[in-house]
Write an enzyme that holds these catalytic residues in place. Structure first.
Site, PDB file in Angstrom:
ATOM      1  N   CYS A   1       2.654   1.682  12.276  1.00  0.00           N
ATOM      2  CA  CYS A   1       3.757   2.153  11.865  1.00  0.00           C
ATOM      3  C   CYS A   1       4.275   3.238  12.985  1.00  0.00           C
ATOM      4  O   CYS A   1       5.526   3.824  12.384  1.00  0.00           O
ATOM      5  CB  CYS A   1       3.458   2.769  10.623  1.00  0.00           C
ATOM      6  SG  CYS A   1       2.646   2.001   9.522  1.00  0.00           S
TER       7      CYS A   1
ATOM      8  N   SER B   1      -4.124  -2.726  -0.426  1.00  0.00           N
ATOM      9  CA  SER B   1      -2.915  -3.485   0.058  1.00  0.00           C
ATOM     10  C   SER B   1      -3.319  -4.576   0.395  1.00  0.00           C
ATOM     11  O   SER B   1      -4.357  -4.901   0.856  1.00  0.00           O
ATOM     12  CB  SER B   1      -2.222  -2.745   1.103  1.00  0.00           C
ATOM     13  OG  SER B   1      -1.243  -3.801   1.745  1.00  0.00           O
ATOM     14  N   GLY B   2      -2.517  -5.834   0.061  1.00  0.00           N
ATOM     15  CA  GLY B   2      -3.137  -7.178   0.412  1.00  0.00           C
ATOM     16  C   GLY B   2      -3.243  -7.562   1.892  1.00  0.00           C
ATOM     17  O   GLY B   2      -4.222  -8.272   2.297  1.00  0.00           O
ATOM     18  N   HIS B   3      -2.219  -7.270   2.446  1.00  0.00           N
ATOM     19  CA  HIS B   3      -2.031  -7.738   3.931  1.00  0.00           C
ATOM     20  C   HIS B   3      -3.360  -7.005   4.951  1.00  0.00           C
ATOM     21  O   HIS B   3      -3.371  -7.583   6.071  1.00  0.00           O
ATOM     22  CB  HIS B   3      -0.868  -7.556   4.591  1.00  0.00           C
ATOM     23  CG  HIS B   3      -0.515  -6.215   5.032  1.00  0.00           C
ATOM     24  ND1 HIS B   3      -0.448  -6.028   6.361  1.00  0.00           N
ATOM     25  CD2 HIS B   3      -0.007  -5.238   4.211  1.00  0.00           C
ATOM     26  CE1 HIS B   3       0.160  -4.597   6.492  1.00  0.00           C
ATOM     27  NE2 HIS B   3       0.331  -4.282   5.268  1.00  0.00           N
TER      28      HIS B   3
ATOM     29  N   GLY C   1       0.821  -1.065  -0.100  1.00  0.00           N
ATOM     30  CA  GLY C   1       0.112  -0.125  -0.148  1.00  0.00           C
ATOM     31  C   GLY C   1       0.975   1.379   0.116  1.00  0.00           C
ATOM     32  O   GLY C   1       0.570   2.131  -0.511  1.00  0.00           O
TER      33      GLY C   1
HETATM   34  C1  LIG Z   1      -1.520  -0.163   6.084  1.00  0.00           C
HETATM   35  C2  LIG Z   1      -1.884   1.111   5.602  1.00  0.00           C
HETATM   36  C3  LIG Z   1      -0.997   1.556   4.365  1.00  0.00           C
HETATM   37  C4  LIG Z   1       0.190   0.826   4.124  1.00  0.00           C
HETATM   38  O1  LIG Z   1       0.067  -0.241   3.584  1.00  0.00           O
HETATM   39  P1  LIG Z   1       1.221  -1.487   3.446  1.00  0.00           P
HETATM   40  O2  LIG Z   1       1.012  -2.315   2.437  1.00  0.00           O
HETATM   41  O3  LIG Z   1       1.447  -1.723   5.034  1.00  0.00           O
HETATM   42  O4  LIG Z   1       2.529  -0.552   2.815  1.00  0.00           O
HETATM   43  C5  LIG Z   1      -1.262   2.932   3.795  1.00  0.00           C
HETATM   44  N1  LIG Z   1      -2.596   3.465   4.001  1.00  0.00           N
HETATM   45  C6  LIG Z   1      -3.254   2.913   5.003  1.00  0.00           C
HETATM   46  C7  LIG Z   1      -4.766   3.767   5.282  1.00  0.00           C
HETATM   47  C8  LIG Z   1      -2.883   1.817   5.746  1.00  0.00           C
HETATM   48  O5  LIG Z   1      -3.655   1.504   6.845  1.00  0.00           O
END
Ligand SMILES: *Cc1c(COP(=O)(O)O)cnc(C)c1O
Length: 383
Positions: free
Chosen positions: A327, A202-204, A73
């Site tokens: 994060c 984002s996948g996870h 993401g």
């Molecule tokens: C987790 C998240 C991201 C980052 O995604 P990653 O795949 O972990 O780099 C970006 N934006 C939002 C709103 C998120 O919750």
């Protein structure tokens, strides 16, 4: 009360489901070919990537050639924001509109662009974490290159009026990016209804593995390539495809769509029960919008308490929750989202986010509604 492990941090990451893993497995084993190779193994991989692209496009209301696979993401957000800035600069536009409550993947891109001479307007949310479409409209200038407003906030779950913002941006001819990382798979997300030029996922965050993401780029938006190299992803994002991850992302998104109505109903009900118990604790206060919110997220301040200490205590009870954004955990600063919503530094630091998962049971909620108030009471008695 018997100790129980309850994972309540699905906004930080989710488990890969059995079905997703099974869909991915062949591409980690027998079908390991490079999707750019011309022989059978390569063609099989290329077909899997194409099928995934079609499936994801269909789920989002996009065309297959509007879906670009990325590594996460954060990469999708970086590509959208930096790419739009580059496009804008070519036309003499060096102004960006975003919000003070975006994920750091967007915010820190904007900070970087400010150092390169761009001007960024960070819109403030109301006390529920919502940024109004009017405030976006009011911030637009003739030299605005991009508006980036998230679909749903990761810390408090508040939904933004993205369809309205999309309409305004279209009328004014300004590119609109939305970070839908928390939204995709959890609420309906359709790129046309939102009117997005770019949309990140984002996948996870939706039961696919870590290390795969996607960026929707509307046809006709000449976003520059993000990784230069080979001709993968229509020559706009080089790098050998993460075939298994891409297959997993498509499977996770289509499974999420199939169960969306049922899950929304169930999670909203279970969260309601949890929320009621949390807000029954003395000094507790809900952060985020009471209604316009992701179904599984509840963020609460526990007046006077140190959130980080509560997390340690909850961990001893087997409960995994978070003080907001994964994060920023480990940093001493209070949440930028909560302080932008008007919370004091102390109130922000006393806040905990619970984000329920698809596998959450009534027994889990039964445990939480007993254990969390007990943990808070124990912590308070220790002072
Ligand atoms: C987790 C998240 C991201 C980052 O995604 P990653 O795949 O972990 O780099 C970006 N934006 C939002 C709103 C998120 O919750």
């Amino acid at each position: 009360m018997k100790k129980r492990n309850v994972y309540c941090d699905n906004a930080a990451t989710t488990a890969v489901t059995r079905a997703v893993l099974e869909a991915m497995m062949p591409y980690l084993t027998e079908c390991f070919g490079n999707a750019s190779s011309g022989y059978r193994l390569g063609r099989q991989a290329a077909k899997a990537v194409l099928d995934a692209r079609r499936s994801i496009a269909a789920e989002l209301g996009a065309e297959p050639d509007e879906i670009f696979f990325t590594s996460c993401g954060s990469e999708s957000d970086n590509w959208a924001v930096r790419g739009a800035a580059e496009l804008g600069a070519l036309a003499g536009k060096r102004h960006i509109v975003t919000t003070a409550v975006e994920h750091h993947a967007v915010l820190n891109c904007c900070k970087h662009l400010e150092r390169l001479g761009f001007e960024v307007t960070y819109l403030m949310p109301d006390r529920f974490g919502k940024v109004s479409a009017e405030s976006v409209e009011g911030a637009l200038r003739d030299d605005t290159a991009l508006v980036s407003v998230m679909t749903a906030n990761n810390e408090v779950g508040t939904l933004m009026p993205v369809a309205e913002i999309g309409r305004i941006c279209r009328e004014r001819g300004v590119l609109f990016h939305t970070d839908a990382v928390q939204a995709a798979g959890h609420i309906p997300v359709n790129v046309r209804e939102i009117g997005a030029d770019m949309l990140s996922l984002s996948g996870h965050k939706l039961h696919a593995p870590k290390g795969v993401g996607a960026l929707f780029i509307r046809r006709g938006v000449k976003l520059p390539s993000f990784i230069d190299g080979g001709s993968q992803e229509y020559g706009r994002r080089a790098g050998t495809e993460n075939v298994a991850g891409i297959v997993g992302l498509a499977k996770a998104l289509s499974d999420a769509a199939d169960s969306l109505a049922e899950r929304t109903e169930r999670l909203t009900r279970m969260r309601g029960r949890l929320e009621q118990a949390l807000l029954g604790i003395e000094g507790a206060r809900l952060n985020g919008h009471p209604d316009d919110r992701l179904p599984a997220t509840v963020n609460v301040s526990f007046g006077g308490l140190e959130g980080e200490s509560l997390l340690v205590m909850l961990d001893m009870y087997g409960i995994s929750a978070s003080s907001g954004s994964a994060c920023t955990t480990g940093q001493d600063a209070p949440s930028h989202v909560l302080t932008a919503m008007g919370l004091t530094e102390d109130a922000a630091k006393s806040s905990i986010r619970f984000s329920l998962g698809d596998d959450c049971t009534d027994e889990d909620i039964g445990y939480l509604v007993q254990a969390v108030p007990e943990a808070v009471a124990r912590l308070r008695s220790m002072r």
